[in-house]
Design a protein around this motif. Sequence first.
Motif, PDB file in Angstrom:
ATOM      1  N   GLU A 243       0.833  -1.212   0.000  1.00  0.00           N
ATOM      2  CA  GLU A 243       0.000   0.000   0.000  1.00  0.00           C
ATOM      3  C   GLU A 243       0.867   1.262   0.000  1.00  0.00           C
ATOM      4  OE1 GLU A 243      -3.050   0.162  -0.544  1.00  0.00           O
ATOM      5  OE2 GLU A 243      -4.130  -1.555   0.253  1.00  0.00           O
ATOM      6  N   ASN A 244       1.992   1.217   0.711  1.00  0.00           N
ATOM      7  CA  ASN A 244       2.904   2.372   0.710  1.00  0.00           C
ATOM      8  C   ASN A 244       3.420   2.658  -0.699  1.00  0.00           C
ATOM      9  OD1 ASN A 244       2.676   2.694   3.463  1.00  0.00           O
ATOM     10  ND2 ASN A 244       4.589   1.634   3.954  1.00  0.00           N
ATOM     11  N   PHE A 245       3.831   1.599  -1.391  1.00  0.00           N
ATOM     12  CA  PHE A 245       4.356   1.785  -2.744  1.00  0.00           C
ATOM     13  C   PHE A 245       3.252   2.228  -3.707  1.00  0.00           C
ATOM     14  CE2 PHE A 245       5.849   0.058  -6.916  1.00  0.00           C
ATOM     15  CZ  PHE A 245       6.941   0.906  -7.054  1.00  0.00           C
ATOM     16  N   SER A 246       2.043   1.706  -3.493  1.00  0.00           N
ATOM     17  CA  SER A 246       0.912   2.118  -4.325  1.00  0.00           C
ATOM     18  C   SER A 246       0.655   3.614  -4.191  1.00  0.00           C
ATOM     19  CB  SER A 246      -0.342   1.326  -3.928  1.00  0.00           C
ATOM     20  OG  SER A 246      -1.468   1.781  -4.651  1.00  0.00           O
ATOM     21  N   ARG A 247       0.683   4.103  -2.953  1.00  0.00           N
ATOM     22  CA  ARG A 247       0.472   5.549  -2.737  1.00  0.00           C
ATOM     23  C   ARG A 247       1.603   6.358  -3.373  1.00  0.00           C
ATOM     24  NH1 ARG A 247      -1.752   3.604   2.226  1.00  0.00           N
ATOM     25  NH2 ARG A 247       0.293   3.613   3.237  1.00  0.00           N
ATOM     26  N   TRP A 248       2.835   5.835  -3.287  1.00  0.00           N
ATOM     27  CA  TRP A 248       3.984   6.528  -3.882  1.00  0.00           C
ATOM     28  C   TRP A 248       3.840   6.595  -5.403  1.00  0.00           C
ATOM     29  CZ3 TRP A 248       8.186   5.398  -7.103  1.00  0.00           C
ATOM     30  CH2 TRP A 248       9.273   6.296  -7.041  1.00  0.00           C
ATOM     31  N   LEU A 249       3.372   5.483  -6.015  1.00  0.00           N
ATOM     32  CA  LEU A 249       3.143   5.492  -7.467  1.00  0.00           C
ATOM     33  C   LEU A 249       2.035   6.481  -7.848  1.00  0.00           C
ATOM     34  CD1 LEU A 249       3.328   1.737  -8.596  1.00  0.00           C
ATOM     35  CD2 LEU A 249       5.042   3.526  -8.930  1.00  0.00           C
ATOM     36  N   ASP A 250       1.037   6.590  -6.968  1.00  0.00           N
ATOM     37  CA  ASP A 250      -0.039   7.566  -7.217  1.00  0.00           C
ATOM     38  C   ASP A 250       0.521   8.984  -7.302  1.00  0.00           C
ATOM     39  OD1 ASP A 250      -2.068   5.695  -7.361  1.00  0.00           O
ATOM     40  OD2 ASP A 250      -2.614   5.883  -5.242  1.00  0.00           O
ATOM     41  N   THR A 251       1.485   9.290  -6.420  1.00  0.00           N
ATOM     42  CA  THR A 251       2.072  10.648  -6.446  1.00  0.00           C
ATOM     43  C   THR A 251       2.857  10.878  -7.737  1.00  0.00           C
ATOM     44  OG1 THR A 251       4.160  10.040  -5.353  1.00  0.00           O
ATOM     45  CG2 THR A 251       2.291  10.620  -3.923  1.00  0.00           C
ATOM     46  N   LYS A 252       3.312   9.801  -8.363  1.00  0.00           N
ATOM     47  CA  LYS A 252       4.039   9.904  -9.632  1.00  0.00           C
ATOM     48  C   LYS A 252       3.097   9.759 -10.835  1.00  0.00           C
ATOM     49  CE  LYS A 252       7.786  10.023  -7.183  1.00  0.00           C
ATOM     50  NZ  LYS A 252       8.461  11.313  -6.950  1.00  0.00           N
ATOM     51  N   ARG A 253       1.797   9.624 -10.531  1.00  0.00           N
ATOM     52  CA  ARG A 253       0.774   9.438 -11.571  1.00  0.00           C
ATOM     53  C   ARG A 253       1.087   8.245 -12.483  1.00  0.00           C
ATOM     54  NH1 ARG A 253       0.769  15.143 -11.063  1.00  0.00           N
ATOM     55  NH2 ARG A 253      -1.304  15.964 -10.574  1.00  0.00           N
ATOM     56  N   PHE A 254       1.527   7.156 -11.843  1.00  0.00           N
ATOM     57  CA  PHE A 254       1.846   5.942 -12.593  1.00  0.00           C
ATOM     58  C   PHE A 254       0.711   4.936 -12.383  1.00  0.00           C
ATOM     59  CE2 PHE A 254       3.781   1.920 -13.643  1.00  0.00           C
ATOM     60  CZ  PHE A 254       4.591   2.241 -14.730  1.00  0.00           C
ATOM     61  N   PRO A 255      -0.032   4.571 -13.433  1.00  0.00           N
ATOM     62  CA  PRO A 255      -1.197   3.680 -13.287  1.00  0.00           C
ATOM     63  C   PRO A 255      -0.794   2.259 -12.900  1.00  0.00           C
ATOM     64  CG  PRO A 255      -0.751   4.109 -15.609  1.00  0.00           C
ATOM     65  CD  PRO A 255       0.169   5.011 -14.835  1.00  0.00           C
ATOM     66  N   HIS A 256      -1.582   1.648 -12.020  1.00  0.00           N
ATOM     67  CA  HIS A 256      -1.286   0.286 -11.575  1.00  0.00           C
ATOM     68  C   HIS A 256      -2.526  -0.326 -10.934  1.00  0.00           C
ATOM     69  CE1 HIS A 256      -0.674   2.913  -8.108  1.00  0.00           C
ATOM     70  NE2 HIS A 256      -0.974   1.862  -7.352  1.00  0.00           N
ATOM     71  N   LEU A 257      -2.484  -1.644 -10.754  1.00  0.00           N
ATOM     72  CA  LEU A 257      -3.549  -2.384 -10.088  1.00  0.00           C
ATOM     73  C   LEU A 257      -3.034  -2.914  -8.751  1.00  0.00           C
ATOM     74  CD1 LEU A 257      -4.715  -4.527 -13.165  1.00  0.00           C
ATOM     75  CD2 LEU A 257      -5.822  -2.464 -12.284  1.00  0.00           C
ATOM     76  N   VAL A 258      -3.955  -3.131  -7.799  1.00  0.00           N
ATOM     77  CA  VAL A 258      -3.583  -3.632  -6.470  1.00  0.00           C
ATOM     78  C   VAL A 258      -4.423  -4.868  -6.143  1.00  0.00           C
ATOM     79  CG1 VAL A 258      -3.634  -3.133  -3.999  1.00  0.00           C
ATOM     80  CG2 VAL A 258      -2.856  -1.386  -5.608  1.00  0.00           C
ATOM     81  N   TYR A 259      -3.739  -5.929  -5.651  1.00  0.00           N
ATOM     82  CA  TYR A 259      -4.441  -7.176  -5.313  1.00  0.00           C
ATOM     83  C   TYR A 259      -3.840  -7.746  -4.026  1.00  0.00           C
ATOM     84  CZ  TYR A 259      -6.589 -11.789  -6.111  1.00  0.00           C
ATOM     85  OH  TYR A 259      -7.321 -12.954  -5.998  1.00  0.00           O
ATOM     86  N   HIS A 260      -4.659  -7.840  -2.978  1.00  0.00           N
ATOM     87  CA  HIS A 260      -4.219  -8.513  -1.745  1.00  0.00           C
ATOM     88  C   HIS A 260      -5.424  -8.943  -0.923  1.00  0.00           C
ATOM     89  CE1 HIS A 260      -5.139  -4.952   0.671  1.00  0.00           C
ATOM     90  NE2 HIS A 260      -4.369  -4.217  -0.096  1.00  0.00           N
ATOM     91  N   GLY A 261      -5.168  -9.713   0.139  1.00  0.00           N
ATOM     92  CA  GLY A 261      -6.218 -10.367   0.907  1.00  0.00           C
ATOM     93  C   GLY A 261      -7.166  -9.459   1.661  1.00  0.00           C
ATOM     94  N   LYS A 262      -6.782  -8.213   1.894  1.00  0.00           N
ATOM     95  CA  LYS A 262      -7.665  -7.315   2.635  1.00  0.00           C
ATOM     96  C   LYS A 262      -8.619  -6.543   1.717  1.00  0.00           C
ATOM     97  CE  LYS A 262      -4.980  -6.808   6.846  1.00  0.00           C
ATOM     98  NZ  LYS A 262      -4.353  -5.878   7.824  1.00  0.00           N
ATOM     99  N   ARG A 263      -8.460  -6.717   0.427  1.00  0.00           N
ATOM    100  CA  ARG A 263      -9.414  -6.132  -0.524  1.00  0.00           C
ATOM    101  C   ARG A 263     -10.664  -7.018  -0.575  1.00  0.00           C
ATOM    102  NH1 ARG A 263      -7.647  -1.632  -4.195  1.00  0.00           N
ATOM    103  NH2 ARG A 263      -5.986  -0.774  -2.902  1.00  0.00           N
TER     104      ARG A 263
END
Length: 478
Positions: A243-263
Amino acid sequence: MKTDLLFDTFGIKEFRGNQELIIKHVIGGKNALVIMPTGMGKSICFQFPALVLQGTCIVISPLIALMKDQVDSLLQKGISATYINSSLNRTERTKRYEELRAGKLKILYVSPERFQKKEFLEALSKLQISLLAIDEAHCISQWGHDFRPDYTKFKWFREILKFPPTIALTATASSRVQNDIINQMGLKSQEIQVFNDGLFRPNLHLSVTECIDVETKYKHLLEELKSKKGVSILYFSLIQELENFSRWLDTKRFPHLVYHGKRSNQDRSVTLTKFLQSDSAVLLATNAFGMGVDKQNVRNVFHVQIPGSIEAYYQEIGRAGRDAKPSECKLFYTEDDLAIQMDFIDWQNPDVSYLKKLYLLLSQKQNQLSALDYETIQSFMTYKNKSDHRVQTAINLLSRVGLVSGDLEQGTLQLENEWDDALFSKEELEAKKMEGGKRLYQMLQYTKTNDCRRKFIHQYFDSPFTSCGNCDLCLKSD
């Protein structure tokens, strides 16, 4: 051999590796242990015989998502298959039990826990079982990297099913794990043939990048993602770091998908669909993602934190380049990653005092067990470290020795017997924990080797090594 069945049903023009030998062996009523690289077609080795043989093939699989994916694929091919697991409501389960009793199913997927259910055993009692298939068979062995206590009951499962031909399949198993799998199945070495298709995936480029800190790691990763084409999977050990890296990618406006057990299930389903349909998706995932997901064109598998074992690492990089085209498998790590994996080893190996403490807690709360969940019990057990995840492992161990039965998540957990110190061996528990430490040390050695990364992996699995020419160390020395 009905090769027209291979093409007409499975859309495959020819066998790969040992597939044809394995299928003939199993159709002949013999037992097999199959070691085959991820993506090389292990499922065909039991699905094909299941269609040829009379009766129903029982497939034991560890993951609900894996069962659903496999069954959906079989149904699309016109094969009468289904699964029975805890995701179904009572009405759905009853309907599938009726289909099973009526002999309408060629292939049935279940988890090993299903054999604890009386209604399931009754449905099996008069059924002709053509074959027993054990998927992810490394889970049988306490020396495997993904040991599951219920997988140790296969000798009993085979007895219940009247000893049908049995095929166990995995992508990874050292000689020690192979021997343990055979032993846990209640077979002698002369009663089962081992088919080892080896580890060689020459299209995968292996490399390691050591980073001084997390920020440096993130920057390296972003550079890689921007420079690489095609589908990428990034594996994380911790959801929090993902989640930390996902938020960091968001600040760089880099599109990505997230998949883990708490979703949520819906969120994961939508994400999986997007991933499977994309030719350029970047997916951030925990190690639960990938089993049974058949996507041929994954070009990059990046590990953002060091895995806990060579077995886990090899299985995960095996999701790259299933189309045999060049693919990149790079491990990024910092020294801090080791501390995370050492915590995992602690959580996966509770000692006797922890097990007794948990049992006493369950005894005190036994009138409330149906309303409790893992997080609540965890809060009673630990005060300082809220991310300590020993509870699930400990409940499995209590269940294995008959102290508890049922399923906490289903609200059916209950106490069965009084605590007895003799039920657990302190030495065995410590030996298993030490084994986890050795596997992590070998993973660290892989990152530090100066020789050849592929050679290191082959030696770890006692697998013949011929050549590499496609890792960062070999290419650097050319």
